[in-house]
Design a protein around this motif. Structure first.
Motif, PDB file in Angstrom:
ATOM      1  N   ASP A   7      14.785  -1.283  -7.292  1.00  0.00           N
ATOM      2  CA  ASP A   7      14.137  -1.427  -5.994  1.00  0.00           C
ATOM      3  C   ASP A   7      14.552  -2.762  -5.412  1.00  0.00           C
ATOM      4  O   ASP A   7      14.769  -3.735  -6.143  1.00  0.00           O
ATOM      5  N   ILE A   8      14.628  -2.807  -4.088  1.00  0.00           N
ATOM      6  CA  ILE A   8      15.075  -4.026  -3.426  1.00  0.00           C
ATOM      7  C   ILE A   8      13.957  -5.051  -3.257  1.00  0.00           C
ATOM      8  O   ILE A   8      14.206  -6.207  -2.927  1.00  0.00           O
ATOM      9  N   ALA A   9      12.703  -4.626  -3.514  1.00  0.00           N
ATOM     10  CA  ALA A   9      11.547  -5.503  -3.329  1.00  0.00           C
ATOM     11  C   ALA A   9      11.177  -6.185  -4.648  1.00  0.00           C
ATOM     12  O   ALA A   9      10.733  -5.516  -5.581  1.00  0.00           O
ATOM     13  N   PRO A  10      11.334  -7.503  -4.751  1.00  0.00           N
ATOM     14  CA  PRO A  10      11.024  -8.214  -6.002  1.00  0.00           C
ATOM     15  C   PRO A  10       9.579  -8.039  -6.445  1.00  0.00           C
ATOM     16  O   PRO A  10       9.300  -7.932  -7.644  1.00  0.00           O
ATOM     17  N   GLU A  11       8.633  -8.010  -5.476  1.00  0.00           N
ATOM     18  CA  GLU A  11       7.222  -7.882  -5.850  1.00  0.00           C
ATOM     19  C   GLU A  11       6.942  -6.518  -6.485  1.00  0.00           C
ATOM     20  O   GLU A  11       6.115  -6.393  -7.402  1.00  0.00           O
ATOM     21  N   ALA A  12       7.638  -5.474  -6.022  1.00  0.00           N
ATOM     22  CA  ALA A  12       7.463  -4.146  -6.606  1.00  0.00           C
ATOM     23  C   ALA A  12       8.000  -4.119  -8.036  1.00  0.00           C
ATOM     24  O   ALA A  12       7.369  -3.543  -8.933  1.00  0.00           O
ATOM     25  N   ILE A  13       9.145  -4.741  -8.254  1.00  0.00           N
ATOM     26  CA  ILE A  13       9.736  -4.776  -9.590  1.00  0.00           C
ATOM     27  C   ILE A  13       8.859  -5.571 -10.549  1.00  0.00           C
ATOM     28  O   ILE A  13       8.667  -5.179 -11.713  1.00  0.00           O
ATOM     29  N   ALA A  14       8.295  -6.674 -10.086  1.00  0.00           N
ATOM     30  CA  ALA A  14       7.402  -7.465 -10.938  1.00  0.00           C
ATOM     31  C   ALA A  14       6.196  -6.640 -11.366  1.00  0.00           C
ATOM     32  O   ALA A  14       5.783  -6.665 -12.535  1.00  0.00           O
ATOM     33  N   ALA A  15       5.630  -5.878 -10.414  1.00  0.00           N
ATOM     34  CA  ALA A  15       4.478  -5.030 -10.731  1.00  0.00           C
ATOM     35  C   ALA A  15       4.875  -3.915 -11.696  1.00  0.00           C
ATOM     36  O   ALA A  15       4.117  -3.570 -12.609  1.00  0.00           O
ATOM     37  N   ALA A  16       6.062  -3.347 -11.515  1.00  0.00           N
ATOM     38  CA  ALA A  16       6.529  -2.275 -12.393  1.00  0.00           C
ATOM     39  C   ALA A  16       6.695  -2.771 -13.824  1.00  0.00           C
ATOM     40  O   ALA A  16       6.311  -2.089 -14.787  1.00  0.00           O
ATOM     41  N   ARG A  17       7.277  -3.942 -13.981  1.00  0.00           N
ATOM     42  CA  ARG A  17       7.467  -4.495 -15.327  1.00  0.00           C
ATOM     43  C   ARG A  17       6.125  -4.729 -16.017  1.00  0.00           C
ATOM     44  O   ARG A  17       5.964  -4.418 -17.201  1.00  0.00           O
ATOM     45  N   GLU A  18       5.181  -5.269 -15.266  1.00  0.00           N
ATOM     46  CA  GLU A  18       3.859  -5.531 -15.843  1.00  0.00           C
ATOM     47  C   GLU A  18       3.182  -4.231 -16.265  1.00  0.00           C
ATOM     48  O   GLU A  18       2.597  -4.138 -17.350  1.00  0.00           O
ATOM     49  N   THR A  19       3.268  -3.210 -15.396  1.00  0.00           N
ATOM     50  CA  THR A  19       2.643  -1.925 -15.715  1.00  0.00           C
ATOM     51  C   THR A  19       3.307  -1.273 -16.921  1.00  0.00           C
ATOM     52  O   THR A  19       2.631  -0.692 -17.781  1.00  0.00           O
ATOM     53  N   ALA A  20       4.632  -1.355 -16.997  1.00  0.00           N
ATOM     54  CA  ALA A  20       5.356  -0.763 -18.130  1.00  0.00           C
ATOM     55  C   ALA A  20       4.958  -1.434 -19.439  1.00  0.00           C
ATOM     56  O   ALA A  20       4.775  -0.754 -20.464  1.00  0.00           O
ATOM     57  N   ASP A  21       4.812  -2.740 -19.417  1.00  0.00           N
ATOM     58  CA  ASP A  21       4.405  -3.459 -20.632  1.00  0.00           C
ATOM     59  C   ASP A  21       2.991  -3.051 -21.055  1.00  0.00           C
ATOM     60  O   ASP A  21       2.729  -2.824 -22.246  1.00  0.00           O
ATOM     61  N   ARG A  22       2.083  -2.928 -20.069  1.00  0.00           N
ATOM     62  CA  ARG A  22       0.717  -2.523 -20.387  1.00  0.00           C
ATOM     63  C   ARG A  22       0.688  -1.111 -20.959  1.00  0.00           C
ATOM     64  O   ARG A  22      -0.143  -0.801 -21.819  1.00  0.00           O
ATOM     65  N   ALA A  23       1.581  -0.258 -20.454  1.00  0.00           N
ATOM     66  CA  ALA A  23       1.623   1.142 -20.912  1.00  0.00           C
ATOM     67  C   ALA A  23       2.353   1.290 -22.241  1.00  0.00           C
ATOM     68  O   ALA A  23       2.384   2.390 -22.806  1.00  0.00           O
ATOM     69  N   GLY A  24       2.937   0.209 -22.748  1.00  0.00           N
ATOM     70  CA  GLY A  24       3.622   0.262 -24.023  1.00  0.00           C
ATOM     71  C   GLY A  24       5.015   0.855 -23.975  1.00  0.00           C
ATOM     72  O   GLY A  24       5.559   1.249 -25.014  1.00  0.00           O
ATOM     73  N   VAL A  25       5.627   0.916 -22.773  1.00  0.00           N
ATOM     74  CA  VAL A  25       6.973   1.492 -22.655  1.00  0.00           C
ATOM     75  C   VAL A  25       7.959   0.500 -22.053  1.00  0.00           C
ATOM     76  O   VAL A  25       9.023   0.886 -21.576  1.00  0.00           O
ATOM     77  N   GLY A  26       7.606  -0.779 -22.073  1.00  0.00           N
ATOM     78  CA  GLY A  26       8.463  -1.796 -21.469  1.00  0.00           C
ATOM     79  C   GLY A  26       9.836  -1.893 -22.106  1.00  0.00           C
ATOM     80  O   GLY A  26      10.792  -2.371 -21.476  1.00  0.00           O
ATOM     81  N   ASP A  27       9.951  -1.450 -23.364  1.00  0.00           N
ATOM     82  CA  ASP A  27      11.254  -1.478 -24.027  1.00  0.00           C
ATOM     83  C   ASP A  27      12.149  -0.320 -23.611  1.00  0.00           C
ATOM     84  O   ASP A  27      13.377  -0.368 -23.803  1.00  0.00           O
ATOM     85  N   ARG A  28      11.557   0.732 -23.040  1.00  0.00           N
ATOM     86  CA  ARG A  28      12.347   1.898 -22.633  1.00  0.00           C
ATOM     87  C   ARG A  28      12.426   2.075 -21.129  1.00  0.00           C
ATOM     88  O   ARG A  28      13.376   2.673 -20.616  1.00  0.00           O
ATOM     89  N   ALA A  36       0.836  -1.209   0.000  1.00  0.00           N
ATOM     90  CA  ALA A  36       0.000   0.000   0.000  1.00  0.00           C
ATOM     91  C   ALA A  36       0.868   1.255   0.000  1.00  0.00           C
ATOM     92  O   ALA A  36       0.550   2.243  -0.670  1.00  0.00           O
ATOM     93  N   LEU A  37       1.976   1.209   0.719  1.00  0.00           N
ATOM     94  CA  LEU A  37       2.873   2.363   0.767  1.00  0.00           C
ATOM     95  C   LEU A  37       3.435   2.663  -0.620  1.00  0.00           C
ATOM     96  O   LEU A  37       3.434   3.815  -1.070  1.00  0.00           O
ATOM     97  N   GLY A  38       3.886   1.626  -1.309  1.00  0.00           N
ATOM     98  CA  GLY A  38       4.436   1.830  -2.642  1.00  0.00           C
ATOM     99  C   GLY A  38       3.400   2.351  -3.618  1.00  0.00           C
ATOM    100  O   GLY A  38       3.679   3.248  -4.423  1.00  0.00           O
ATOM    101  N   ARG A  39       2.193   1.789  -3.526  1.00  0.00           N
ATOM    102  CA  ARG A  39       1.131   2.191  -4.463  1.00  0.00           C
ATOM    103  C   ARG A  39       0.727   3.647  -4.264  1.00  0.00           C
ATOM    104  O   ARG A  39       0.661   4.427  -5.225  1.00  0.00           O
ATOM    105  N   HIS A  40       0.460   4.018  -3.025  1.00  0.00           N
ATOM    106  CA  HIS A  40      -0.022   5.378  -2.756  1.00  0.00           C
ATOM    107  C   HIS A  40       1.090   6.416  -2.878  1.00  0.00           C
ATOM    108  O   HIS A  40       0.852   7.525  -3.373  1.00  0.00           O
TER     109      HIS A  40
END
Length: 353
Positions: free
Chosen positions: A204-225, A148-152
Motif C-alpha cells: 500500500d502507498i499509505a505508510p500509516e495503513a502499512i504500520a497498522a497492518a503490521r501491528e494487527t498481523a503481529d497481534r494476530a500471530g501471523v506477522g512472520d507470514r 475510515a475508508l480503509g477500515r470499513h
C-alpha cells in the motif's frame, strides 16, 4: 375547591384540510423515515465510538451506570432512552441489552457499510452543494476520510471476498499471495489465519495503513507470514524482495478509480502486470459492478464516485471489453450469488502467443 373538582379544559380540535394534506404528503413521501434513518445511523456509530457497544456485547445485561461510565450522564441517559424507543436496546431493572434488531444493526457488516458512507464519505456528501456549484473541488477543498475508508472497506472485503480469494488460490494450489492496495491488511491477515501454509505480502502507498497492518498481523500471530510494505501497487519496480515467488497477485477495488483518466490508463496499468506474470502466476482483479439501481446501495455507490471525481465502476461486460484491449486474457470470473456487494473477480493471465 380541590384539584379533582376542577372542570377539565375544553378541547377544541380544528379541521384544516389543506394542512392535513400537507402533512399526509410529508409522511407518504417518507420524509419522516428519512430523518429517522439519518439520526439512527449516526446514533449507531456513536454507540461504537463511545465504547458502549463493546460493553453491551459482554455477557448479560449491562447496568446503566457501567454503560455510561466516563460519559456525560445526562446526555447518556437520554441517548439510551432514544435507542430503546428505536428498538435497538431493551431495558429492565436498570440494565440494558441489545435487542435482536439491535444486534443486526450493529453487526460488523452493518457498521462497516454505515461507516463507509457516513464516516469515510461523509465529508464529501456534506459538501455536495459546493461540489455541484463548483465552489469546492474534490481533492483540493474536500476529501474523503482515508483512515475510515480503509477500515470499513477492509471489513467488507474480509467478510465478503475472503471465500472467493481462497477459492481462486485453491484452484491453483497457490500458497503465496501479493495483496495490492492492502490498506490495513485485514484480508491477508485473515487468509493467513485460515491457512497455516499461506504466506503473503501486502502493498500500500499509505505508510500509516502499512504500520497498522503490521501491528494487527503481529497481534494476530501471523506477522512472520503476512508481511507488509509501503510500495506503489502499479509499479512492480517498487515492490520489496519476496514478491517474485507469489503465485497469485490480488487487487480489490484498486483499478476503477483510474477510469477518471480514460480507459487507456487502465489498459496501460494492466499491461504492466503482463510482464511479471511469468510461469503459472495469475492476476486476480476484484472490482465492483455498477448497474444503476437501488439494490445493495448501488445508487449510493455511484453517487460517491461521481462526487469524488473517481472513475465510475462498470459491469462485467464493460470490464471484459477493457481486458480485451490488454495483453491479458480473462479465463475465469468469480462472483458471489444472491447477496452482498456486486463484485466480480477476474482471473487474468498473459495472452497466449
Amino acid at each position: 375547591m380541590s384539584v379533582t373538582d376542577r372542570a377539565s379544559p375544553e378541547v377544541v380540535e380544528l379541521w384544516d384540510g389543506e394542512r392535513i394534506r400537507g402533512w399526509q404528503d410529508y409522511h407518504l413521501a417518507g420524509v419522516a423515515d428519512l430523518i429517522s434513518a439519518v439520526n439512527l445511523s449516526q446514533a449507531l456509530l456513536a454507540l461504537v465510538g463511545s465504547g458502549m457497544l463493546d460493553r453491551l456485547r459482554q455477557d448479560g445485561p449491562c447496568p446503566r451506570d457501567a454503560l455510561l461510565d466516563g460519559l456525560n450522564p445526562e446526555v447518556g441517559a437520554g441517548f439510551l432512552r432514544y435507542l430503546s424507543v428505536c428498538g435497538v436496546l431493551e431495558e429492565f431493572g436498570g440494565a440494558y441489552r441489545l435487542t435482536r434488531r439491535g444486534t443486526m444493526l450493529t453487526s460488523d457488516i452493518a457498521l462497516a457499510r454505515l461507516g463507509f458512507y457516513l464516516e469515510a464519505y461523509g465529508p464529501v456528501t456534506r459538501a455536495m452543494t459546493d461540489l455541484l456549484t463548483g465552489s469546492a473541488r474534490y481533492g483540493v477543498d474536500v476529501t474523503r476520510a482515508p483512515a475510515a475508508l480503509g477500515r470499513h472497506s477492509g471489513t467488507v472485503s474480509t467478510v465478503s471476498y475472503l471465500p472467493i480469494v481462497r477459492r481462486a488460490m485453491a484452484g491453483r494450489s497457490a500458497a503465496r499471495l501479493i495483496d495490492l492496495g492492502c490498506g490495513t491488511g485485514s484480508l491477508l491477515i485473515q487468509l493467513c489465519q485460515a491457512d497455516p501454509e499461506l504466506t503473503g505480502v501486502g502493498l500500500d502507498i499509505a505508510p500509516e495503513a502499512i504500520a497498522a497492518a503490521r501491528e494487527t498481523a503481529d497481534r494476530a500471530g501471523v506477522g512472520d507470514r503476512a508481511r507488509f510494505a509501503v510500495a506503489d501497487a502499479f509499479d512492480p519496480a517498487t515492490w520489496p524482495d519476496g514478491c517474485d515467488g507469489a503465485e497469485v497477485i490480488c487487487g480489490i477495488g484498486v483499478l476503477h478509480e483510474h477510469f477518471r483518466d480514460g480507459d487507456g490508463r487502465v489498459v496501460e496499468l494492466l499491461d504492466r502486470y503482463a510482464d511479471i506474470l511469468t510461469g503459472d502466476r495469475v492476476l486476480l482483479i476484484g472490482e465492483p459492478e455498477v448497474r444503476y439501481d437501488n439494490r445493495e446501495n448501488d445508487s449510493d455507490f455511484f453517487l460517491v464516485h461521481v462526487l469524488t471525481a473517481q472513475g465510475i465502476p462498470r459491469d462485467r461486460q464493460g470490464w471484459l471489453a477493457v481486458f480485451g484491449r490488454t495483453r491479458l486474457q480473462c479465463g475465469r470470473l468469480y462472483t458471489s450469488a444472491v447477496a452482498g456487494p456486486r463484485t466480480c473477480f477476474y482471473e487474468l493471465t498473459p495472452e497466449k502467443e
